[in-house]
Structures are given as C-alpha cells and as structure tokens.
Write a protein that holds these residues in place. Structure first.
Motif, PDB file in Angstrom:
ATOM      1  N   PRO A 122       0.897  -1.167   0.010  1.00 55.44           N
ATOM      2  CA  PRO A 122      -0.085   0.064  -0.132  1.00 55.44           C
ATOM      3  C   PRO A 122       1.002   1.050  -0.094  1.00 55.44           C
ATOM      4  CG  PRO A 122      -0.689  -1.534   1.722  1.00 55.44           C
ATOM      5  CD  PRO A 122       0.424  -2.067   0.976  1.00 55.44           C
ATOM      6  N   SER A 123       0.630   2.112  -0.961  1.00 53.53           N
ATOM      7  CA  SER A 123       1.445   3.277  -0.973  1.00 53.53           C
ATOM      8  C   SER A 123       0.506   4.379  -1.600  1.00 53.53           C
ATOM      9  CB  SER A 123       2.402   3.021  -2.231  1.00 53.53           C
ATOM     10  OG  SER A 123       2.296   2.605  -3.428  1.00 53.53           O
ATOM     11  N   THR A 124       0.842   5.648  -1.557  1.00 53.43           N
ATOM     12  CA  THR A 124       0.280   6.715  -2.186  1.00 53.43           C
ATOM     13  C   THR A 124       1.295   7.562  -2.312  1.00 53.43           C
ATOM     14  OG1 THR A 124      -1.555   8.403  -1.484  1.00 53.43           O
ATOM     15  CG2 THR A 124       0.111   8.023   0.350  1.00 53.43           C
ATOM     16  N   VAL A 125       0.887   8.727  -3.253  1.00 49.90           N
ATOM     17  CA  VAL A 125       1.634   9.713  -3.604  1.00 49.90           C
ATOM     18  C   VAL A 125       1.381  11.080  -2.857  1.00 49.90           C
ATOM     19  CG1 VAL A 125       2.441  11.220  -5.677  1.00 49.90           C
ATOM     20  CG2 VAL A 125       2.173   8.815  -6.030  1.00 49.90           C
ATOM     21  N   LYS A 126       2.209  11.769  -2.383  1.00 45.62           N
ATOM     22  CA  LYS A 126       2.132  12.889  -1.428  1.00 45.62           C
ATOM     23  C   LYS A 126       2.556  14.103  -2.184  1.00 45.62           C
ATOM     24  CE  LYS A 126       2.409  13.980   3.223  1.00 45.62           C
ATOM     25  NZ  LYS A 126       2.701  13.502   4.769  1.00 45.62           N
ATOM     26  N   ASP A 127       1.893  15.166  -2.151  1.00 47.31           N
ATOM     27  CA  ASP A 127       2.481  16.626  -2.727  1.00 47.31           C
ATOM     28  C   ASP A 127       2.939  17.248  -1.509  1.00 47.31           C
ATOM     29  OD1 ASP A 127       1.574  16.438  -5.579  1.00 47.31           O
ATOM     30  OD2 ASP A 127      -0.260  16.470  -4.589  1.00 47.31           O
ATOM     31  N   ILE A 128       4.281  17.554  -1.447  1.00 47.42           N
ATOM     32  CA  ILE A 128       4.997  18.273  -0.454  1.00 47.42           C
ATOM     33  C   ILE A 128       5.709  19.491  -0.979  1.00 47.42           C
ATOM     34  CG2 ILE A 128       5.634  16.104   0.552  1.00 47.42           C
ATOM     35  CD1 ILE A 128       8.704  16.493  -0.267  1.00 47.42           C
ATOM     36  N   ASP A 129       5.808  20.264   0.211  1.00 46.72           N
ATOM     37  CA  ASP A 129       6.360  21.597  -0.120  1.00 46.72           C
ATOM     38  C   ASP A 129       7.844  21.507  -0.214  1.00 46.72           C
ATOM     39  OD1 ASP A 129       3.859  22.658   0.283  1.00 46.72           O
ATOM     40  OD2 ASP A 129       4.042  22.986   2.525  1.00 46.72           O
ATOM     41  N   ASN A 135      19.107  30.889  -4.362  1.00 44.78           N
ATOM     42  CA  ASN A 135      18.922  30.421  -5.821  1.00 44.78           C
ATOM     43  C   ASN A 135      18.861  28.793  -5.926  1.00 44.78           C
ATOM     44  OD1 ASN A 135      18.866  33.100  -7.300  1.00 44.78           O
ATOM     45  ND2 ASN A 135      21.093  33.180  -6.960  1.00 44.78           N
ATOM     46  N   ASP A 136      18.651  28.385  -4.663  1.00 46.57           N
ATOM     47  CA  ASP A 136      18.669  26.982  -4.508  1.00 46.57           C
ATOM     48  C   ASP A 136      17.600  26.423  -4.039  1.00 46.57           C
ATOM     49  OD1 ASP A 136      19.933  24.253  -4.383  1.00 46.57           O
ATOM     50  OD2 ASP A 136      21.898  25.001  -3.909  1.00 46.57           O
ATOM     51  N   ILE A 137      17.192  24.924  -4.019  1.00 49.93           N
ATOM     52  CA  ILE A 137      16.079  24.318  -3.441  1.00 49.93           C
ATOM     53  C   ILE A 137      16.470  23.573  -2.213  1.00 49.93           C
ATOM     54  CG2 ILE A 137      14.520  22.664  -3.895  1.00 49.93           C
ATOM     55  CD1 ILE A 137      13.939  25.010  -5.504  1.00 49.93           C
ATOM     56  N   CYS A 138      15.737  23.596  -1.191  1.00 47.54           N
ATOM     57  CA  CYS A 138      15.763  23.008   0.197  1.00 47.54           C
ATOM     58  C   CYS A 138      14.654  22.059   0.232  1.00 47.54           C
ATOM     59  CB  CYS A 138      15.973  24.010   1.201  1.00 47.54           C
ATOM     60  SG  CYS A 138      15.787  22.972   2.844  1.00 47.54           S
ATOM     61  N   ILE A 139      15.006  20.685   0.543  1.00 40.84           N
ATOM     62  CA  ILE A 139      13.722  19.901   0.559  1.00 40.84           C
ATOM     63  C   ILE A 139      13.512  19.566   2.004  1.00 40.84           C
ATOM     64  CG2 ILE A 139      14.045  18.561  -1.616  1.00 40.84           C
ATOM     65  CD1 ILE A 139      15.733  16.441  -0.011  1.00 40.84           C
ATOM     66  N   ASP A 219       1.882  21.906   4.748  1.00 45.27           N
ATOM     67  CA  ASP A 219       0.937  23.016   5.023  1.00 45.27           C
ATOM     68  C   ASP A 219       1.260  24.203   4.633  1.00 45.27           C
ATOM     69  OD1 ASP A 219       3.770  23.602   6.128  1.00 45.27           O
ATOM     70  OD2 ASP A 219       2.830  23.948   8.272  1.00 45.27           O
ATOM     71  N   GLY A 220       2.296  24.451   3.565  1.00 47.23           N
ATOM     72  CA  GLY A 220       2.295  25.703   2.778  1.00 47.23           C
ATOM     73  C   GLY A 220       3.258  26.718   3.445  1.00 47.23           C
ATOM     74  N   LEU A 221       3.916  26.144   4.614  1.00 47.54           N
ATOM     75  CA  LEU A 221       4.583  27.196   5.412  1.00 47.54           C
ATOM     76  C   LEU A 221       5.891  26.381   5.829  1.00 47.54           C
ATOM     77  CD1 LEU A 221       2.022  28.059   8.057  1.00 47.54           C
ATOM     78  CD2 LEU A 221       2.734  29.614   6.368  1.00 47.54           C
ATOM     79  N   PHE A 222       6.924  27.300   6.224  1.00 49.41           N
ATOM     80  CA  PHE A 222       8.180  26.747   6.710  1.00 49.41           C
ATOM     81  C   PHE A 222       8.292  27.265   8.050  1.00 49.41           C
ATOM     82  CE2 PHE A 222       9.671  29.962   4.107  1.00 49.41           C
ATOM     83  CZ  PHE A 222      10.374  30.779   5.000  1.00 49.41           C
ATOM     84  N   GLU A 223       9.250  26.985   8.964  1.00 43.75           N
ATOM     85  CA  GLU A 223       9.618  27.339  10.190  1.00 43.75           C
ATOM     86  C   GLU A 223      10.996  27.937  10.179  1.00 43.75           C
ATOM     87  OE1 GLU A 223       6.073  25.417  10.353  1.00 43.75           O
ATOM     88  OE2 GLU A 223       7.774  24.272  10.196  1.00 43.75           O
ATOM     89  N   VAL A 224      10.976  29.154  10.879  1.00 42.61           N
ATOM     90  CA  VAL A 224      12.372  29.661  11.139  1.00 42.61           C
ATOM     91  C   VAL A 224      12.576  29.352  12.889  1.00 42.61           C
ATOM     92  CG1 VAL A 224      13.625  31.911  11.189  1.00 42.61           C
ATOM     93  CG2 VAL A 224      11.843  31.535   9.282  1.00 42.61           C
ATOM     94  N   VAL A 225      13.437  28.811  12.873  1.00 41.58           N
ATOM     95  CA  VAL A 225      13.947  28.190  14.390  1.00 41.58           C
ATOM     96  C   VAL A 225      15.084  29.067  14.741  1.00 41.58           C
ATOM     97  CG1 VAL A 225      14.133  26.079  15.584  1.00 41.58           C
ATOM     98  CG2 VAL A 225      12.981  25.784  13.549  1.00 41.58           C
ATOM     99  N   LYS A 288       3.544  22.555  -2.430  1.00 40.31           N
ATOM    100  CA  LYS A 288       3.177  21.166  -3.249  1.00 40.31           C
ATOM    101  C   LYS A 288       4.056  21.127  -4.469  1.00 40.31           C
ATOM    102  CE  LYS A 288      -1.444  20.970  -1.059  1.00 40.31           C
ATOM    103  NZ  LYS A 288      -1.044  20.178  -0.179  1.00 40.31           N
ATOM    104  N   ALA A 289       5.165  21.533  -4.361  1.00 32.61           N
ATOM    105  CA  ALA A 289       6.110  21.426  -5.653  1.00 32.61           C
ATOM    106  C   ALA A 289       6.438  20.142  -5.988  1.00 32.61           C
ATOM    107  CB  ALA A 289       7.109  22.398  -5.247  1.00 32.61           C
ATOM    108  N   LEU A 290       6.564  19.070  -5.135  1.00 29.59           N
ATOM    109  CA  LEU A 290       6.882  17.752  -5.232  1.00 29.59           C
ATOM    110  C   LEU A 290       6.123  16.730  -4.887  1.00 29.59           C
ATOM    111  CD1 LEU A 290       9.779  16.122  -6.459  1.00 29.59           C
ATOM    112  CD2 LEU A 290      10.554  16.289  -3.799  1.00 29.59           C
ATOM    113  N   LYS A 291       6.098  15.471  -5.861  1.00 31.30           N
ATOM    114  CA  LYS A 291       5.343  14.403  -5.604  1.00 31.30           C
ATOM    115  C   LYS A 291       6.303  13.281  -5.271  1.00 31.30           C
ATOM    116  CE  LYS A 291       1.791  15.405  -9.185  1.00 31.30           C
ATOM    117  NZ  LYS A 291       0.603  15.396  -7.966  1.00 31.30           N
ATOM    118  N   VAL A 292       5.869  12.803  -3.988  1.00 33.16           N
ATOM    119  CA  VAL A 292       6.970  11.742  -3.461  1.00 33.16           C
ATOM    120  C   VAL A 292       5.724  10.307  -3.103  1.00 33.16           C
ATOM    121  CG1 VAL A 292       8.749  13.018  -2.583  1.00 33.16           C
ATOM    122  CG2 VAL A 292       6.584  12.748  -1.044  1.00 33.16           C
TER     123      VAL A 292
END
Length: 301
Positions: A122-129, A135-139, A219-225, A288-292
């Motif tokens: 059982p698997s599913t495809v999840k859209d993640i932020d 100029n880079d991408i952080c996952i 959730d369409g947000l990130f945290e600044v810790v 929701k920029a990436l499907k995993v």
C-alpha cells in the motif's frame, strides 16, 4: 473481450555510487536482480557517469517514476530535476544521512521500498512543499551558524556517521560564536543573537535530532527556528538520544517568505551540503512542488 494488461511502469533509478559507504553488492546490481523476472521497464542514471544532465535523462527515458538511490544529497538533486513536474519521486535510502526518508516513514529495507514503488504494498503519492533558498532548493533543513560550521568540519574530518558528528561537534562549539541576525518579511522585523537560525521544511535532521517538532511538509509554510544558546552536552544529547532542542532557548516563527541578514559573514548549509559563508539568505515556500511515493499510513487503513 480481451482483458487489458496492467500498465508497464517505466522506472528511472538515479544512483549515487558513493552514498553510504561499502555494500555487499552495488545498488545497480541489487535493483537489476529484483526486476530480473518482472515486467517493469527499468533504466539507470549514475551521478558520476558521463556528462549528461539528469533533466535530459528524464526527458529521454520518459519515466513514470524517478527513484533517488542515495542519501539526502541525492534526494535533493532528484527533487530539483522533478520540480513542478507531474512525475512522482521514490526514495531508496542509501546514504550516511537519510533524513528525508525517515521524515516520510520510508522503510530502510530495499525490498519493501521497491514493492511500494511497484504498487505491490500500500502506497500513495504525496504532494510536499519545498523551500527556495536564494537560488537553490531546500527539501529538508537549511541553517545559518553553528550546524553549518559543524557540516563543514564534518566534511573535512572524513569520519562518517554519528561518531564523525560527535568528534566534529567539540571543534565546532569551540569555534562558534553567537550571531547578530536580522529577520524580516512583510509581517515581522526583529533582531536576535543566536548560535544558529534554521529554515525548516521538515522536523528533524538525518541524525534524528528534532529541531522542529511541529513541522509539516504539506502546510504551505516553513519554520524559522532560532536557537539562542547551545552547549556541548545539549548537542550530544540531541545527536545520540534524539531529544528535542531546549524550548526555553528556542524561538519558532512560521513564514511563507523571509529574509535573514547577518552582521558578519556566517556559515551556511542546505540539506547537509556546506554552501560557504553568507551575509543574507532569502527563503520562499514552494507549496506542493514535489510528488513523493510514501507508504500508506497505518491509521489510514
């Protein structure tokens, strides 16, 4: 009426051959053995192979799914190539740090993961932020300050795993000084003195250290810790006992966009890769920029 045969999945495996140290067999051999008597159309892209971009390989092979075989660095490279594409990414954890796989509850057992990718478990495809950082991408997690210096010292020491982090942590805390940091967006403007500032898409580092307990990849947000103070005992406790950071010395802000400026040049890392010293970082959420591909959660039935 003739019965329609199921769609033959086209799978592209992106392999980092140096991830995770030595194995009994190389990843390509293990994967080929698994698919020897199966219908899937399997192809490979080696990150140390001939000069061809991953994006070009994806365009050429037209895969239904692209699988990152490696650690967080490999996952990041595949995520960049699949950004805003309608192609799900699988993760076959094979690195010394597999923080994103752990975040998504992807099993360490390769046969289980391959069964998920082929829809046999059982698997599913999840859209993640994702987060665009300069100029880079952080996952996963980026930070300015102490941990970025730790990543630099860890890379230079050459000892992998938690032992390498532990040995590097003493040097790092000896070298580290608190930073004067200004944080702003259209809702806030504040100055703090801190050992490190984290841009957190996920909850925990690959070591298991929980930096952002309430993080949510969707959730369409990130945290600044903001970690105002950090000691050697606290750092070692987080590395080896997976205790969260001391909330009394931590401040967490949620944002969709933020600019972080430092009075002096500060060490900076993205997803475990040391990026040098910077004076300013701008971060923006990519919802929701990436499907995993992930296992179906147990409580989902």
């Amino acid at each position: 009426m003739a019965q329609t045969s199921p769609m033959r999945l086209r799978l592209l495996f992106v392999i980092n051959p140096v991830s995770g140290g030595k194995k009994k067999a190389d990843p390509e051999t293990i994967i080929k053995n698994y698919f020897r008597d199966r219908p899937e159309d399997v192809s490979f892209f080696l990150l140390n192979g001939p000069e061809q971009s991953l994006s070009a390989a994806i365009k050429k092979t037209g895969p239904d799914r692209v699988i990152a075989v490696g650690g967080d660095g490999t996952v990041k490279m595949v995520a960049e190539a699949l950004l805003h594409k309608n192609i799900p990414m699988g993760i076959l954890p094979a690195g010394s740090a597999n923080g994103m796989a752990a975040e998504l509850c992807i099993p360490a057992d390769w046969e289980q993961v391959l069964a998920l990718i082929c829809n046999e478990q059982p698997s599913t495809v999840k859209d993640i932020d994702l987060i665009r950082v300069n100029n880079d991408i952080c996952i996963h997690l980026s930070d300015v300050g102490l941990n970025a210096l730790l990543v630099k010292n860890f890379e230079q020491r050459g000892i992998r795993g938690k032992l390498g982090y532990a040995l590097s942590s003493f040097k790092t805390l000896w070298q580290s000084k608190r930073l004067a940091v200004h944080i702003e967006n259209n809702k806030l403007s504040l100055t703090r003195y801190a050992h490190m500032i984290v841009l957190a898409n996920a909850r925990m580092y690959g070591t298991g250290a929980c930096i952002n307990p309430d993080g949510d990849l969707t959730d369409g947000l990130f945290e600044v810790v903001i970690l105002r103070r950090l000691s050697i005992p606290e750092l070692l406790k987080m590395l080896f006992r997976h205790r969260p950071f001391d909330p009394a010395k931590t401040e967490v802000l949620q944002a969709r966009q933020v600019t972080i400026s430092t009075r002096k040049r500060a060490h900076f890392q993205i997803d475990g890769e040391y990026m040098g010293r910077i004076r300013q970082v701008t971060a923006t959420i990519l919802p929701k920029a990436l499907k995993v591909i992930i296992p179906v959660p147990v409580d989902a039935g």
